[in-house]
Design a protein around this motif. Structure first.
Motif, short mmCIF file in Angstrom:
data_model
loop_
_atom_site.label_atom_id
_atom_site.label_comp_id
_atom_site.label_asym_id
_atom_site.label_seq_id
_atom_site.Cartn_x
_atom_site.Cartn_y
_atom_site.Cartn_z
N ALA A 68 0.83 -1.21 0.00
CA ALA A 68 0.00 0.00 0.00
C ALA A 68 0.87 1.25 0.00
O ALA A 68 0.58 2.21 -0.72
N TRP A 69 1.93 1.25 0.79
CA TRP A 69 2.81 2.41 0.87
C TRP A 69 3.48 2.66 -0.48
O TRP A 69 3.57 3.80 -0.94
N LEU A 70 3.94 1.59 -1.14
CA LEU A 70 4.58 1.74 -2.44
C LEU A 70 3.60 2.20 -3.51
O LEU A 70 3.94 3.02 -4.37
N SER A 71 2.37 1.71 -3.47
CA SER A 71 1.40 2.09 -4.49
C SER A 71 0.93 3.53 -4.32
O SER A 71 0.42 4.12 -5.27
N GLN A 72 1.09 4.11 -3.16
CA GLN A 72 0.67 5.49 -2.93
C GLN A 72 1.81 6.48 -3.11
O GLN A 72 1.65 7.67 -2.83
N GLY A 73 2.94 6.03 -3.62
CA GLY A 73 4.10 6.89 -3.80
C GLY A 73 3.84 8.07 -4.71
O GLY A 73 4.30 9.18 -4.46
N LYS A 74 3.10 7.85 -5.80
CA LYS A 74 2.86 8.95 -6.73
C LYS A 74 2.02 10.04 -6.07
O LYS A 74 2.20 11.23 -6.34
N TRP A 75 1.10 9.66 -5.16
CA TRP A 75 0.28 10.67 -4.49
C TRP A 75 1.12 11.46 -3.49
O TRP A 75 0.94 12.68 -3.35
N ARG A 76 2.03 10.79 -2.81
CA ARG A 76 2.91 11.51 -1.88
C ARG A 76 3.81 12.48 -2.64
O ARG A 76 4.05 13.60 -2.19
N GLN A 77 4.31 12.05 -3.82
CA GLN A 77 5.16 12.92 -4.62
C GLN A 77 4.37 14.13 -5.11
O GLN A 77 4.87 15.26 -5.06
N ARG A 78 3.13 13.91 -5.56
CA ARG A 78 2.31 15.04 -6.01
C ARG A 78 2.03 16.02 -4.87
O ARG A 78 2.05 17.23 -5.07
N ALA A 79 1.76 15.51 -3.70
CA ALA A 79 1.51 16.38 -2.54
C ALA A 79 2.76 17.18 -2.20
O ALA A 79 2.68 18.38 -1.90
N ARG A 80 3.92 16.54 -2.25
CA ARG A 80 5.17 17.24 -1.95
C ARG A 80 5.42 18.35 -2.97
O ARG A 80 5.77 19.48 -2.61
N LEU A 81 5.21 18.05 -4.25
CA LEU A 81 5.40 19.06 -5.30
C LEU A 81 4.40 20.20 -5.16
O LEU A 81 4.75 21.37 -5.36
#
Length: 116
Positions: A68-81
């Motif tokens: 789950a953590w790995l599959s949500q990586g793109k959302w964490r990256q978008r939030a950081r950006l």
């Protein structure tokens, strides 16, 4: 307080079920990893059944959490950006307000503190 009550209502029965399961299934079972020699397996492990079941459950929870953590990586990256872009726009707005205040000669108000 309500959170504490809910935790007790969930954790206590779960702990009771785990203890009862462990006591009822404490006899050793043999797990064989040798598909060719069933009588005397080369790779075998003898453990109590409750350890096998609880260990498998624990490994499943860990693997599921990592997946789950790995599959949500793109959302964490978008939030950081998005946070970084918002900070850049805030800095630009503050600079523009400072320049405008300096150009007009009006007294400057202190900058607002923003939480990260």
């Amino acid at each position: 307080m309500l959170r504490r009550i809910i935790q007790v209502l969930v954790i206590v029965p779960l702990a009771v079920v785990i203890v009862v399961f462990s006591v009822a299934n404490r006899h050793a079972v043999t797990i064989s990893l040798d598909p060719f020699n069933g009588a005397e397996p080369a790779l075998s492990l003898s453990l109590p059944l409750f350890l096998i079941v609880l260990g498998t459950l624990f490994i499943g929870v860990v693997v599921g959490g990592v997946a789950a953590w790995l599959s949500q990586g793109k959302w964490r990256q978008r939030a950081r950006l998005s946070r970084e872009e918002a900070a850049r726009w805030r800095n630009r707005a503050d600079e523009a307000a400072r320049k405008e205040a300096d150009a007009s000669g009006a007294p400057r108000l202190p900058a607002l503190k923003r939480s990260a």
